[in-house]
Write a protein that holds these residues in place. Structure first.
Motif, PDB file in Angstrom:
ATOM      1  N   GLU A  88       0.867  -1.177   0.000  1.00 50.99           N
ATOM      2  CA  GLU A  88       0.000   0.000   0.000  1.00 50.99           C
ATOM      3  C   GLU A  88       0.901   1.222   0.000  1.00 50.99           C
ATOM      4  O   GLU A  88       1.786   1.340   0.847  1.00 50.99           O
ATOM      5  N   GLY A  89       0.682   2.117  -0.965  1.00 54.35           N
ATOM      6  CA  GLY A  89       1.526   3.294  -1.043  1.00 54.35           C
ATOM      7  C   GLY A  89       1.125   4.193  -2.187  1.00 54.35           C
ATOM      8  O   GLY A  89      -0.064   4.320  -2.499  1.00 54.35           O
ATOM      9  N   VAL A  90       2.133   4.797  -2.820  1.00 55.60           N
ATOM     10  CA  VAL A  90       1.895   5.720  -3.923  1.00 55.60           C
ATOM     11  C   VAL A  90       2.884   5.456  -5.055  1.00 55.60           C
ATOM     12  O   VAL A  90       3.973   4.930  -4.840  1.00 55.60           O
ATOM     13  N   GLN A  91       2.453   5.821  -6.259  1.00 58.60           N
ATOM     14  CA  GLN A  91       3.333   5.894  -7.414  1.00 58.60           C
ATOM     15  C   GLN A  91       3.583   7.386  -7.645  1.00 58.60           C
ATOM     16  O   GLN A  91       2.630   8.174  -7.727  1.00 58.60           O
ATOM     17  N   VAL A  92       4.842   7.785  -7.713  1.00 58.97           N
ATOM     18  CA  VAL A  92       5.203   9.197  -7.848  1.00 58.97           C
ATOM     19  C   VAL A  92       5.504   9.507  -9.313  1.00 58.97           C
ATOM     20  O   VAL A  92       6.263   8.770  -9.967  1.00 58.97           O
ATOM     21  N   ALA A 129       6.093   2.608  -0.952  1.00 60.59           N
ATOM     22  CA  ALA A 129       5.051   1.747  -0.389  1.00 60.59           C
ATOM     23  C   ALA A 129       5.555   0.991   0.828  1.00 60.59           C
ATOM     24  O   ALA A 129       6.750   0.772   0.996  1.00 60.59           O
ATOM     25  N   GLY A 170      -2.848   3.899  -8.885  1.00 60.00           N
ATOM     26  CA  GLY A 170      -1.445   4.137  -9.186  1.00 60.00           C
ATOM     27  C   GLY A 170      -1.141   4.653 -10.574  1.00 60.00           C
ATOM     28  O   GLY A 170       0.001   4.981 -10.881  1.00 60.00           O
ATOM     29  N   GLN A 211       1.527  12.304  -6.328  1.00 66.18           N
ATOM     30  CA  GLN A 211       1.544  10.965  -5.757  1.00 66.18           C
ATOM     31  C   GLN A 211       0.162  10.345  -5.938  1.00 66.18           C
ATOM     32  O   GLN A 211      -0.828  10.891  -5.462  1.00 66.18           O
ATOM     33  N   ILE A 212       0.120   9.210  -6.635  1.00 71.44           N
ATOM     34  CA  ILE A 212      -1.136   8.520  -6.909  1.00 71.44           C
ATOM     35  C   ILE A 212      -1.195   7.250  -6.058  1.00 71.44           C
ATOM     36  O   ILE A 212      -0.354   6.359  -6.209  1.00 71.44           O
ATOM     37  N   PRO A 213      -2.185   7.146  -5.157  1.00 71.14           N
ATOM     38  CA  PRO A 213      -2.287   5.968  -4.291  1.00 71.14           C
ATOM     39  C   PRO A 213      -2.468   4.671  -5.084  1.00 71.14           C
ATOM     40  O   PRO A 213      -3.114   4.661  -6.140  1.00 71.14           O
ATOM     41  N   TYR A 214      -1.883   3.593  -4.578  1.00 75.21           N
ATOM     42  CA  TYR A 214      -2.047   2.282  -5.203  1.00 75.21           C
ATOM     43  C   TYR A 214      -1.925   1.184  -4.170  1.00 75.21           C
ATOM     44  O   TYR A 214      -1.365   1.380  -3.082  1.00 75.21           O
TER      45      TYR A 214
END
Length: 194
Positions: free
Chosen positions: A66-70, A90, A164, A181-184
């Motif tokens: 769980e995190g983000v794609q930058v 993540a 993401g 930052q797009i959550p994924y």
């Protein structure tokens, strides 16, 4: 002769079982540095054939991320602007409810366990399974070090991605260099030689 009630016997058995589970949980914590029970999956996920790892390898570990794609706003051609991938950030978990932190995932791309093992990999293949999410991937190890859960990793699969994906619009001359930052979320399967 002393008599014991059924309740006393049941309570004693329950107490001993609790102690046993506590020691088992502590052993898992000592082994990989997490505070939640570890769930691994020995069966590879169902993936498009191009992402299959093949014979001679087995799943050694399975995590939930769980995190983000930058992404960075970039001029990719004269007068053309796009969001260009920079890095993932993540947290890796042992359980599907995002509990039991086992490591982190960051630029490289790199996966690092709490126990100190790391693996850096490169993309071999990718498939867009969900058009609203980042692709599923097959990656090959570039470097790895241990000891720990990622020691001896040869391949990684990224599957079951949600979110993401870079926005199709919004990058322009006025925001070049800006990051979003797009959550994924995703699952990662780590393989080693059998």
């Amino acid at each position: 002769m002393k008599k014991f009630s059924v309740f006393t016997v049941f309570a004693s058995v329950l107490f001993l079982a609790s102690i046993s589970l506590l020691f088992t949980s502590c052993e898992q914590e000592d082994a990989i540095g997490v505070s939640a029970p570890i769930t691994t999956r020995s069966t590879p996920p169902e993936v498009p054939s191009i992402l299959e790892i093949g014979e001679g390898f087995e799943v050694s570990f399975h995590t939930y991320a769980e995190g983000v794609q930058v992404y960075v706003s970039t001029e990719t051609a004269p007068g053309v602007y796009n969001w260009v991938f920079k890095e993932p950030i993540a947290t890796l978990y042992s359980n599907p409810g995002f509990t039991g932190v086992v490591g982190t995932h960051y630029a490289g791309p790199t996966w690092e366990s709490n126990s100190g093992s790391t693996v850096v990999a490169a993309r071999l293949e990718g498939v867009t399974v969900d058009p609203t999410a980042i692709p599923w991937l097959k990656l090959g190890t570039v470097t790895e070090s241990g000891p720990g859960i990622f020691d001896n990793t040869t391949h990684i699969q990224r599957v079951n991605t949600v979110g993401g994906k870079a926005p199709a619009t919004g990058a322009n001359a006025s925001n070049v260099g800006d990051e979003i930052q797009i959550p994924y979320t995703a699952e990662y399967f780590f393989y080693k030689a059998e």
